[in-house]
Write a protein that holds these residues in place. Structure first.
Motif, PDB file in Angstrom:
ATOM      1  N   LEU A  81     -11.597   2.820   2.167  1.00 52.08           N
ATOM      2  CA  LEU A  81     -10.230   2.360   1.936  1.00 52.08           C
ATOM      3  C   LEU A  81     -10.097   0.931   2.440  1.00 52.08           C
ATOM      4  O   LEU A  81     -10.396   0.634   3.597  1.00 52.08           O
TER       5      LEU A  81
ATOM      6  N   SER B 169      -4.443   3.895   5.711  1.00 51.04           N
ATOM      7  CA  SER B 169      -3.626   4.934   5.094  1.00 51.04           C
ATOM      8  C   SER B 169      -2.858   5.706   6.162  1.00 51.04           C
ATOM      9  O   SER B 169      -3.397   6.026   7.224  1.00 51.04           O
TER      10      SER B 169
ATOM     11  N   LEU C  83      -4.980  -0.022  -1.742  1.00 50.09           N
ATOM     12  CA  LEU C  83      -3.626   0.514  -1.752  1.00 50.09           C
ATOM     13  C   LEU C  83      -2.776  -0.285  -2.730  1.00 50.09           C
ATOM     14  O   LEU C  83      -2.470  -1.454  -2.499  1.00 50.09           O
TER      15      LEU C  83
ATOM     16  N   SER D  31       2.869   1.871  -1.768  1.00 50.87           N
ATOM     17  CA  SER D  31       3.275   2.840  -0.747  1.00 50.87           C
ATOM     18  C   SER D  31       4.754   2.638  -0.442  1.00 50.87           C
ATOM     19  O   SER D  31       5.275   1.519  -0.548  1.00 50.87           O
TER      20      SER D  31
ATOM     21  N   GLU E 230       1.710   7.354  -1.185  1.00 47.04           N
ATOM     22  CA  GLU E 230       0.773   6.252  -1.397  1.00 47.04           C
ATOM     23  C   GLU E 230       0.075   6.430  -2.739  1.00 47.04           C
ATOM     24  O   GLU E 230      -0.191   7.559  -3.158  1.00 47.04           O
TER      25      GLU E 230
ATOM     26  N   TRP F  72      -3.428   4.894  -4.526  1.00 46.22           N
ATOM     27  CA  TRP F  72      -4.659   4.128  -4.357  1.00 46.22           C
ATOM     28  C   TRP F  72      -5.348   3.929  -5.692  1.00 46.22           C
ATOM     29  O   TRP F  72      -5.275   4.793  -6.567  1.00 46.22           O
TER      30      TRP F  72
END
Length: 264
Positions: free
Chosen positions: A97, A101, A127, A130, A258, A260
């Motif tokens: 990531l 997160s 990301l 969010s 979120e 992704w």
């Protein structure tokens, strides 16, 4: 193409490791997690998975045409097509990531990684949206998805602290009809991990408009539904995935969300 070796040939592999990669040949105690390596012939695409206690060898253990690499490196070297043939033999690594997160920890990532398509493996996840960073707005989510052409992972935590969501083969967008492919699936951690793949019964994978986002459908029920404010949601069993409701409550309130996307 994979290569198979008999158990009786262990001593040669031991010699190979000790001579050419002594730094990789280390003793570990029983509580230490095994690290896995691959023996690769430099001019071919064949790999052999090697663990500490496995007894395998190359046909020529002192041949410098062979090299030892980590599983992570192998994913970056192989094309996605060729890697599909050997993924049963290669331990999955956790998705990387690029941002922090609030919803996904290593346990979540480990469970999800085993079911992500091969074309996503080896790439970091970025990301894209969010609630924490962009506010609570479906319009903003669509705007952040504009111009993307890669799969997305939607993760939700509701007010009852249940984590669930969907992997979608295409970015979310406003559409007249349904879009997506059979790679799309639903999942939940309640607390045990449950995955709901495409049933093949219909192709109502994803559809979206300014009022709501829907994932899965049929018979008037959505597998996952979110309103324009990304605050009210619902999850029912639907023919697309033959899923159980993802939350402990079929109608729920979103606490955190979120989205992704693969950064390739």
């Amino acid at each position: 193409m994979g290569v198979a070796y008999s158990v009786g040939e262990v001593d040669h592999l031991y010699t190979f490791f000790s001579k050419w990669s002594p730094d990789l040949h280390t003793k570990c105690n029983k509580t230490h997690k095994q690290r896995r390596y691959l023996i690769r012939e430099k001019n071919h695409n064949g790999y052999v998975v090697v663990e500490k206690d496995n007894k395998l060898r190359s046909s020529s253990p002192t041949d410098k045409n062979w090299e030892i690499i980590t599983v992570k490196d192998s994913k970056r070297r192989l094309s996605l097509c060729s890697f599909e043939d050997s993924e049963e033999d290669v331990e999955e690594t956790l998705p990387v990531l690029s941002d922090q997160s609030l919803l996904l920890d290593d346990l979540h990532l480990e469970k999800l990684a085993a079911h992500l398509p091969a074309r996503t493996q080896g790439y970091p996840w970025k990301l894209a949206y969010s609630i924490e960073s962009h506010g609570s707005s479906l319009k903003t989510l669509y705007r952040n998805m504009a111009g993307l052409d890669s799969p997305v992972l939607l993760v939700i935590r509701d007010m009852h602290q249940k984590v669930f969501g969907a992997f979608c083969s295409s970015p979310f967008r406003i559409s007249r009809g349904c879009y997506g492919t059979g790679e799309t699936f639903l999942f939940c951690f309640n607390p045990d991990f449950q995955l709901y793949k495409w049933s093949g019964e219909n192709s109502y994978f994803v559809s979206g408009n300014l009022e709501s986002l829907q994932i899965g459908g049929g018979g008037g029920c959505f597998g996952l539904w979110l309103d324009a404010d990304l605050y009210h949601g619902s999850s029912f069993s639907c023919p697309t995935f033959h899923n159980a409701p993802l939350s402990t409550h079929k109608d729920f309130l979103v606490q955190q969300l979120e989205v992704w996307t693969v950064q390739n």
